[in-house]
Design a protein around this motif. Sequence first.
Motif, mmCIF file in Angstrom:
data_model
loop_
_atom_site.group_PDB
_atom_site.id
_atom_site.type_symbol
_atom_site.label_atom_id
_atom_site.label_comp_id
_atom_site.label_asym_id
_atom_site.label_seq_id
_atom_site.Cartn_x
_atom_site.Cartn_y
_atom_site.Cartn_z
ATOM 1 N N SER A 86 0.826 -1.198 0.000
ATOM 2 C CA SER A 86 0.000 0.000 0.000
ATOM 3 C C SER A 86 0.864 1.254 0.000
ATOM 4 C CB SER A 86 -0.914 0.006 1.226
ATOM 5 O OG SER A 86 -1.710 -1.151 1.256
ATOM 6 N N ALA A 177 -8.333 -6.128 3.078
ATOM 7 C CA ALA A 177 -7.627 -6.648 1.906
ATOM 8 C C ALA A 177 -8.353 -6.218 0.635
ATOM 9 C CB ALA A 177 -7.538 -8.168 1.975
ATOM 10 N N TYR A 178 -7.573 -5.909 -0.405
ATOM 11 C CA TYR A 178 -8.150 -5.559 -1.698
ATOM 12 C C TYR A 178 -7.228 -6.039 -2.808
ATOM 13 C CZ TYR A 178 -4.824 -1.645 -1.923
ATOM 14 O OH TYR A 178 -3.675 -0.885 -1.971
ATOM 15 N N GLN A 179 -7.779 -6.080 -4.026
ATOM 16 C CA GLN A 179 -7.024 -6.544 -5.187
ATOM 17 C C GLN A 179 -6.563 -5.352 -6.019
ATOM 18 O OE1 GLN A 179 -6.239 -9.760 -6.344
ATOM 19 N NE2 GLN A 179 -6.946 -10.561 -4.371
ATOM 20 N N LYS A 180 -5.300 -5.368 -6.434
ATOM 21 C CA LYS A 180 -4.760 -4.347 -7.330
ATOM 22 C C LYS A 180 -4.094 -5.053 -8.504
ATOM 23 C CE LYS A 180 -1.691 -0.324 -7.565
ATOM 24 N NZ LYS A 180 -2.723 0.601 -8.048
ATOM 25 N N PRO A 186 -2.974 -9.712 -10.829
ATOM 26 C CA PRO A 186 -3.663 -9.281 -9.614
ATOM 27 C C PRO A 186 -2.787 -9.503 -8.379
ATOM 28 C CG PRO A 186 -4.573 -11.365 -10.385
ATOM 29 C CD PRO A 186 -3.594 -10.910 -11.428
ATOM 30 N N GLN A 187 -2.757 -8.515 -7.501
ATOM 31 C CA GLN A 187 -2.008 -8.609 -6.256
ATOM 32 C C GLN A 187 -2.940 -8.279 -5.095
ATOM 33 O OE1 GLN A 187 1.226 -5.833 -6.627
ATOM 34 N NE2 GLN A 187 2.496 -7.239 -7.820
ATOM 35 N N THR A 188 -2.825 -9.048 -4.017
ATOM 36 C CA THR A 188 -3.603 -8.773 -2.820
ATOM 37 C C THR A 188 -2.814 -7.812 -1.929
ATOM 38 O OG1 THR A 188 -4.690 -10.933 -2.894
ATOM 39 C CG2 THR A 188 -4.718 -9.763 -0.795
ATOM 40 N N ARG A 189 -3.428 -6.687 -1.617
ATOM 41 C CA ARG A 189 -2.790 -5.699 -0.753
ATOM 42 C C ARG A 189 -3.697 -5.401 0.434
ATOM 43 N NH1 ARG A 189 0.230 -1.364 -4.793
ATOM 44 N NH2 ARG A 189 1.435 -2.930 -5.956
ATOM 45 N N THR A 190 -3.154 -4.695 1.399
ATOM 46 C CA THR A 190 -3.902 -4.393 2.617
ATOM 47 C C THR A 190 -3.977 -2.893 2.824
ATOM 48 O OG1 THR A 190 -3.163 -6.466 3.636
ATOM 49 C CG2 THR A 190 -4.081 -4.794 5.104
#
Length: 202
Positions: A86, A177-180, A186-190
């Motif tokens: 993030s 958590a969200y996807q970018k 796609p990457q999982t970020r917080t």
Amino acid sequence: MMRTDWNENRALLRGRAGAAPVFSHENHGTVYDLFPLLVPRLSGTEDRLNVVIPEPLLARCPVQEGMDLEVRGDVRSFNNRSDHGSRLVITVLAREMSPTQEPPANELVLSGALCKPPVLRRTPLGREICDLLLAVNRRYGRADYLPCIAWGALARSCGTLDVGSRVKLDGRLQSRAYQKITGGVPQTRTAFEVSVMAMEPE
């Protein structure tokens, strides 16, 4: 209603250490370590919150994965200038820490000024939500910028505030958590934000 001092910044967390501490950074000759604290919500989900701790405090209260801990400190923010994770990183800087057998807790008391116009909107299910960015000054001239959200009637009230409005709030720090998509992957970020429980103008 709560009574706090201008630019107050207090956090109380009780939860379980999700991992052993690792090196974070060094500042003015003090080494700081970082570990995740897992704090359950009433819904049963867990917030995974980053705790930064100076090594002298860590030496007095060594942390192992799975330990139940109480952390008292203040909320800090910094911009992550790397390409990973993030952009705005929120942590809790530990001032006091000890093992605990008390129930989980996630309590913040903050005061500061709004530094962006509030954004009042509705979720897809029609629930009102307001996004805020609160600037909380430190003692020595810097500020922490904390994203906050309010819901329902409180969201409507927050939506009427102006940039520069000074407010005091009670809330909790939560992770999401969200996807970018980066380079098609796609990457999982917080993301971290303060969920506002009560707010009053200063």
